[in-house]
Design an enzyme around this catalytic site. Sequence first.
Site, mmCIF file in Angstrom:
data_model
loop_
_atom_site.group_PDB
_atom_site.id
_atom_site.type_symbol
_atom_site.label_atom_id
_atom_site.label_comp_id
_atom_site.label_asym_id
_atom_site.label_seq_id
_atom_site.Cartn_x
_atom_site.Cartn_y
_atom_site.Cartn_z
ATOM 1 C CE LYS A 163 -4.389 -1.276 1.890
ATOM 2 N NZ LYS A 163 -5.060 -1.647 3.100
HETATM 3 N N1 GLU Z 1 -8.751 -6.074 5.712
HETATM 4 C C1 GLU Z 1 -7.952 -7.095 5.093
HETATM 5 C C2 GLU Z 1 -6.938 -6.433 4.176
HETATM 6 O O1 GLU Z 1 -7.100 -5.282 3.815
HETATM 7 C C3 GLU Z 1 -8.768 -8.089 4.283
HETATM 8 C C4 GLU Z 1 -9.624 -8.924 5.124
HETATM 9 C C5 GLU Z 1 -10.325 -10.065 4.424
HETATM 10 O O2 GLU Z 1 -10.653 -9.984 3.233
HETATM 11 O O3 GLU Z 1 -10.595 -11.059 5.093
HETATM 12 O O4 GLU Z 1 -5.976 -7.086 3.819
#
Ligand code: GLU
Length: 303
Positions: free
Chosen positions: A269
Site C-alpha cells: 500500500k
Molecule cells: N482487511 C484485510 C486487508 O485489507 C482483508 C480482510 C479479508 O478480506 O478477510 O488485507
Amino acid sequence: MPISRSEQPVFRFAPSPNGVLHLGHALSAILNHDMAAKAGGRFLLRIEDIDRARCRPEFEAAIFADLAWLGLDWEEPVRRQSEHLALYAAMLERLKAMGLVYPSFMTRGEIRAAVAEAEAKGKRWPRDPDGTPLYPGRERDLSPDEQAARIASGRPYAWRLDMEQAVRRVGPLTWRETGAGPAGETGLIAADPASWSDVVLSRSDAPSSYHLSVVVDDAVQGITHVVRGRDLYHATSVHRLLQELLDLPQPVYHHHRLILGPDGRKLSKSNEDTGIGAFRAAGHTPADVRAMILSGDEPPARG
Ligand code: GLU
C-alpha cells in the site's frame, strides 16, 4: 424466480484504510462485485479500521473514490469496524468464559529477544505461515492470582488464544475452497490453526485483532462467500477455528492469485506507483485496469 434474501449469496470487499488501494485490491473488489452480480447476490463493502494508528479518513475517502471510478456499486450503509468494538469485546468475553484465552504481557521486543536467544543455540525457531516466529512464551501457565496481579499493575497486555486447548475442544476442521491456495489447494481443505500457535485476539492499543473482527463481521453481515487474496489463505485456519468456538456460520472461501510488482513481490500500500489513483492520473480508463488485472485470472467460483 426472485432469490429470497436469506438464500441470496452475500459477498464483501473488506479493505483497511491504511494506504491507497493498489491493483491487487482492485482485483479483489472486482471479483467480489462480478461474482455477486453473476450469482444474483449482494455486494457489501466493509472498512477494516481497527488499527487507529495506521488508518486515516483520507484513505477511506480514496477507497470510495477508487471503487466508484472502477464502476463498482455497493450497498449502504458501509460497515466500519471501529463502530463495533463493543461487539468484538463481547465475543472475547465469551472466549474468556470458556477459559480459552489468557493475558500475555511479553512485549514485541521481549518476544524478539527470546527467539533470538533460542536461535543463538543453533536451532531455527518455528515460524507461522506468514514467516513470523511463533510466540515463545509460557504465560498461559500463569496462575489466576499472578495474572490478576500483573493486570492490576497496569502493564499493557494482549489476550492470546490458548491454541492447544481451542483445537482440542473443536477437533478437526475443514473449509470449502473454490479458489486455490499457494500450492494449488482447492476443494475441501483441512484447517491447521495450530500452525499459528497462540494468536493475539486483542491488545491494549488495538481492541480487537483482524482475526476476531473479521469472523464476527462476516457472520453479522451474513457473508456467504469470502473472496480475497491468497496471502490470507492460511489465516482461514484461524478463522474456521474462531467460527467454530463462537458458533458462527462458515462461508465458502475463494482465495485469488496475487498481483505481483515488477520485483516479483506482493504489491504494498505504500507503493503509490501501483495505486489505482496513479493509473487514473496516467490516463488509463477503468476498462484498461479491468483488462490488465483480470487477464489470466482463474474462473470465478460456482459455489
Ligand atoms: N482487511 C484485510 C486487508 O485489507 C482483508 C480482510 C479479508 O478480506 O478477510 O488485507
